[in-house]
Design an enzyme around this catalytic site. Sequence first.
Site, PDB file in Angstrom:
ATOM      1  N   LYS A   3     -16.784  32.617-102.134  1.00  0.00           N
ATOM      2  CA  LYS A   3     -18.090  32.229-102.686  1.00  0.00           C
ATOM      3  C   LYS A   3     -18.482  30.829-102.187  1.00  0.00           C
ATOM      4  O   LYS A   3     -17.747  30.210-101.442  1.00  0.00           O
ATOM      5  CB  LYS A   3     -18.045  32.318-104.220  1.00  0.00           C
ATOM      6  CG  LYS A   3     -17.596  33.705-104.731  1.00  0.00           C
ATOM      7  CD  LYS A   3     -18.597  34.802-104.418  1.00  0.00           C
ATOM      8  CE  LYS A   3     -18.069  36.222-104.585  1.00  0.00           C
ATOM      9  NZ  LYS A   3     -17.726  36.639-105.912  1.00  0.00           N
TER      10      LYS A   3
HETATM   11  C1  LIG Z   1     -17.277  37.762-106.843  1.00  0.00           C
HETATM   12  C2  LIG Z   1     -18.135  38.538-107.750  1.00  0.00           C
HETATM   13  C3  LIG Z   1     -17.808  38.760-109.094  1.00  0.00           C
HETATM   14  C4  LIG Z   1     -16.474  38.424-109.685  1.00  0.00           C
HETATM   15  O1  LIG Z   1     -16.031  37.171-109.496  1.00  0.00           O
HETATM   16  P1  LIG Z   1     -14.466  36.820-109.562  1.00  0.00           P
HETATM   17  O2  LIG Z   1     -14.457  35.342-109.616  1.00  0.00           O
HETATM   18  O3  LIG Z   1     -13.841  37.370-108.309  1.00  0.00           O
HETATM   19  O4  LIG Z   1     -13.906  37.446-110.786  1.00  0.00           O
HETATM   20  C5  LIG Z   1     -18.739  39.392-109.897  1.00  0.00           C
HETATM   21  N1  LIG Z   1     -19.910  39.820-109.412  1.00  0.00           N
HETATM   22  C6  LIG Z   1     -20.244  39.673-108.114  1.00  0.00           C
HETATM   23  C7  LIG Z   1     -21.566  40.168-107.647  1.00  0.00           C
HETATM   24  C8  LIG Z   1     -19.356  39.041-107.248  1.00  0.00           C
HETATM   25  O5  LIG Z   1     -19.679  38.920-105.952  1.00  0.00           O
END
Ligand SMILES: *Cc1c(COP(=O)(O)O)cnc(C)c1O
Length: 392
Positions: free
Chosen positions: A183
């Site tokens: 991210k």
């Molecule tokens: C990455 C992601 C999540 C979950 O995040 P984590 O930190 O990996 O638990 C939820 N929704 C979307 C759209 C994502 O891309």
Amino acid sequence: MNKFLPYGRHVIDEDDIASVVEVLRSDWLTTGPKVGELEKAVASYCGARHGVAVSSGTAALHAAMHALGIGPGDEVIVPAITFVATANCVVYQGGTPVFADVEPDTLLIDPADVERKITGKTKAIIAVDYAGQPCNYDTLREIANKHGLNLVADACHSLGASYKRRKVGTLADLTVFSFHPVKHITTGEGGMIVTDGEELAARMRRFRNHGIATDHRQREAQRTWRYEMVDLGFNYRISDFQCALGMSQLRKLAGFVERRQEIAFRYNQKLANLDEVKRLLVSENVTHAYHLYVVRLRNNHIRTSMFKELRDRNIGVNVHYVPVYLHPFYRNCFGTGSGQCQVAEEQYSRIISLPIYPALTDEEVARVVEELRLSLTKIGGSENNNEGKSWS
Ligand SMILES: *Cc1c(COP(=O)(O)O)cnc(C)c1O
């Protein structure tokens, strides 16, 4: 062989490392001052009043569903194309996710289909800013208000983006971020909810700490051992050294987003003369944070062979995402199945994500495009064209 280029990855510099080490030498490894510091910094960056930091984006989604009181019998509308966690968080609370179709040129939740899916049991809508582009929040807000629903933004792709000059983080009742390494900024694992709702924030703070009304430092300050568990919560806490990393990363966020936008611009230019691939559209009234760079293949029959060919060429392409309701769990437990969201399934068959992350160089972008071109030539794009269905 050329270096493998993943679809996404973190950037960690020496100052990020130093900020973590500093906390490791301090008195507070968890529930210390860095947690609140990151909460304030992210909330203020987005222009929201409160931030609640938790152990992952998934935990943040779960906390959001808890804060809104989602429970058995409740329905929450989610887009068909998203990471599974967007729907799973509803199931954690005993609710039912209802899948809305997406718009063909953006893969963002289709407000018209959201409205069609509303029933007497609907409690909330979770919009996903797919790839980093904010959804159509004005229309979604109108629908939510008209039907008395809460609006949640799963903004795990869109930290740093904006919609009509309003920052992501101010567009929904609750906005969820992830700090996973792919991210925009990372804490290793981690997540946060930002909101203007004081009571919602208080509920989520309890939820991440077993449902206990006070935290360890508050009890120290009050000189008491007594605590009251008022809800059933979880241990969804994030540590101080993770939050220190988050603070250090947040300082670089603007630069990270800018570089992602530059890479996307380069891809746009270089792909413009490749007839066999088409990019997603970007609305004029948004800034896009480009968590993903997704293209669609004209010929959806070659997606699997293109994926393999590009991987063989060390290009770490990926597919985001299988429509959630097609996963065995949802088929088995909720009776979902193919044909439910036709635009999502049609687009799913042709999408492929190309590498994008701040450290990707211009030369590497050129290499990705060249390998894509060579793969198309080898596999043969238009021979068995799928009648160009919804391809314009
Ligand atoms: C990455 C992601 C999540 C979950 O995040 P984590 O930190 O990996 O638990 C939820 N929704 C979307 C759209 C994502 O891309």
